[in-house]
Design a protein around this motif. Sequence first.
Motif, short mmCIF file in Angstrom:
data_model
loop_
_atom_site.label_atom_id
_atom_site.label_comp_id
_atom_site.label_asym_id
_atom_site.label_seq_id
_atom_site.Cartn_x
_atom_site.Cartn_y
_atom_site.Cartn_z
N VAL A 228 26.26 51.49 52.01
CA VAL A 228 26.91 51.18 53.28
C VAL A 228 28.37 51.61 53.27
CG1 VAL A 228 27.54 49.30 54.85
CG2 VAL A 228 25.34 49.24 53.67
N SER A 229 29.05 51.40 52.13
CA SER A 229 30.47 51.73 52.02
C SER A 229 30.74 52.30 50.64
CB SER A 229 31.33 50.49 52.26
OG SER A 229 32.70 50.78 52.11
N HIS A 230 30.94 53.62 50.56
CA HIS A 230 31.06 54.29 49.26
C HIS A 230 32.31 53.88 48.49
CE1 HIS A 230 27.69 56.72 50.45
NE2 HIS A 230 28.33 57.24 51.48
N GLY A 231 33.37 53.51 49.19
CA GLY A 231 34.62 53.18 48.51
C GLY A 231 34.82 51.71 48.23
N LEU A 232 33.78 50.92 48.35
CA LEU A 232 33.88 49.48 48.18
C LEU A 232 34.23 49.11 46.74
CD1 LEU A 232 33.33 46.98 50.07
CD2 LEU A 232 31.04 46.92 49.04
N GLU A 233 35.27 48.28 46.57
CA GLU A 233 35.58 47.72 45.26
C GLU A 233 34.58 46.60 44.98
OE1 GLU A 233 37.88 48.61 43.10
OE2 GLU A 233 39.27 49.88 44.23
N TRP A 234 34.09 46.51 43.75
CA TRP A 234 33.00 45.59 43.42
C TRP A 234 33.39 44.70 42.24
CZ3 TRP A 234 28.26 44.50 45.57
CH2 TRP A 234 27.34 43.79 44.78
N PHE A 235 33.18 43.39 42.39
CA PHE A 235 33.43 42.44 41.30
C PHE A 235 32.24 41.50 41.19
CE2 PHE A 235 37.58 43.80 42.75
CZ PHE A 235 38.29 43.99 41.57
N GLU A 236 31.90 41.14 39.96
CA GLU A 236 30.86 40.14 39.71
C GLU A 236 31.48 39.00 38.93
OE1 GLU A 236 27.35 41.82 37.98
OE2 GLU A 236 27.31 43.53 39.37
N LEU A 237 31.28 37.77 39.41
CA LEU A 237 31.94 36.63 38.77
C LEU A 237 31.21 35.33 39.08
CD1 LEU A 237 33.47 35.14 41.35
CD2 LEU A 237 35.14 36.96 41.02
N SER A 238 31.66 34.28 38.45
CA SER A 238 31.17 32.93 38.73
C SER A 238 32.37 32.02 38.97
CB SER A 238 30.34 32.40 37.56
OG SER A 238 30.09 31.01 37.72
N ALA A 239 32.49 31.53 40.19
CA ALA A 239 33.58 30.59 40.49
C ALA A 239 33.37 29.27 39.76
CB ALA A 239 33.65 30.35 42.00
N LYS A 240 32.13 28.97 39.37
CA LYS A 240 31.83 27.72 38.67
C LYS A 240 32.26 27.78 37.20
CE LYS A 240 28.09 24.49 37.59
NZ LYS A 240 28.81 23.32 38.13
N THR A 241 31.87 28.85 36.50
CA THR A 241 32.17 28.94 35.07
C THR A 241 33.48 29.68 34.78
OG1 THR A 241 31.00 31.05 34.75
CG2 THR A 241 29.70 29.00 34.63
N GLY A 242 33.95 30.46 35.76
CA GLY A 242 35.16 31.24 35.55
C GLY A 242 34.91 32.64 35.02
N GLU A 243 33.66 32.96 34.69
CA GLU A 243 33.34 34.30 34.19
C GLU A 243 33.70 35.37 35.22
OE1 GLU A 243 29.49 36.96 32.66
OE2 GLU A 243 29.23 34.84 33.25
N GLY A 244 34.48 36.36 34.80
CA GLY A 244 34.85 37.46 35.67
C GLY A 244 36.02 37.19 36.60
N VAL A 245 36.49 35.95 36.67
CA VAL A 245 37.58 35.61 37.58
C VAL A 245 38.88 36.27 37.14
CG1 VAL A 245 39.00 33.72 38.51
CG2 VAL A 245 36.51 33.46 38.35
#
Length: 259
Positions: A228-245
């Motif tokens: 849908v959007s080729h230039g989209l910045e992508w992050f994967e995280l968990s607001a519960k555990t803090g992983e990736g924050v």
Amino acid sequence: MCDTCGCGSEGEAVLLKPGERGGGSHDHDHHHHHGHDHDERRTRMVQMEQDVLQQNNLLAERNRGFFEAKRILALNVLSSPGSGKTSLLEKIIPLLKENVPVAVIEGDQQTTRDADRIDALGVPVIQINTGTGCHLDAQMINRAARQLPLQDGSLLCIENVGNLVCPAMFDLGEALKVVIISVTEGDDKPLKYPYMFHEADVCILNKIDLLPYVDFDSTVCRENAMRVSHGLEWFELSAKTGEGVDLWASWLEKRLSQS
């Protein structure tokens, strides 16, 4: 009524400080005109939609000019209900507020529950209750921003009403649109709501701690989003555990240094 999506009109929003009680029910006088054929009604609706969006966009540019003049990085945070917008703010704000001023505008149809949660973090926050409205608009942000003690070089997080349709249509004057989805929503979400993901600058996949327990393919979801959007910045995280924050916080700090 809002001529674009049928929700509550721009002038009905109620601004509240944390702890205040919001109404949200409003009396309206509705005037319906009958007797026009279908083509005439459709033409009028399209014209009214264009007028509403044009007025909104003009005020959004004024907001953007104000934010840029004060070097404020304004984020328009979007998602469907329950994806974790407020929970992520609760994680990210403590990591940033020691080095950069942070303020928050909360958008919800009712209550100050989210604003109360942000207020507990010790940062300026104001709640916008939209009543029957399904999105924030530039006028609401203009009014709210004037009531916040916004400092130069700060981060302004605008948490929009939970909705993946109408908020995508309304420019608020933000620097970035950040859309949050969770692994409980389905990996085809970007394809089902393409306009939102096309308009977004950043996509955050939240609740990755639940991946072992749900039927969700994060690789497929990312591929769908990038279609849908080729230039989209992508992050994967968990607001519960803090992983990736921490990665998201570091990215924000870098953007703030550039503003």
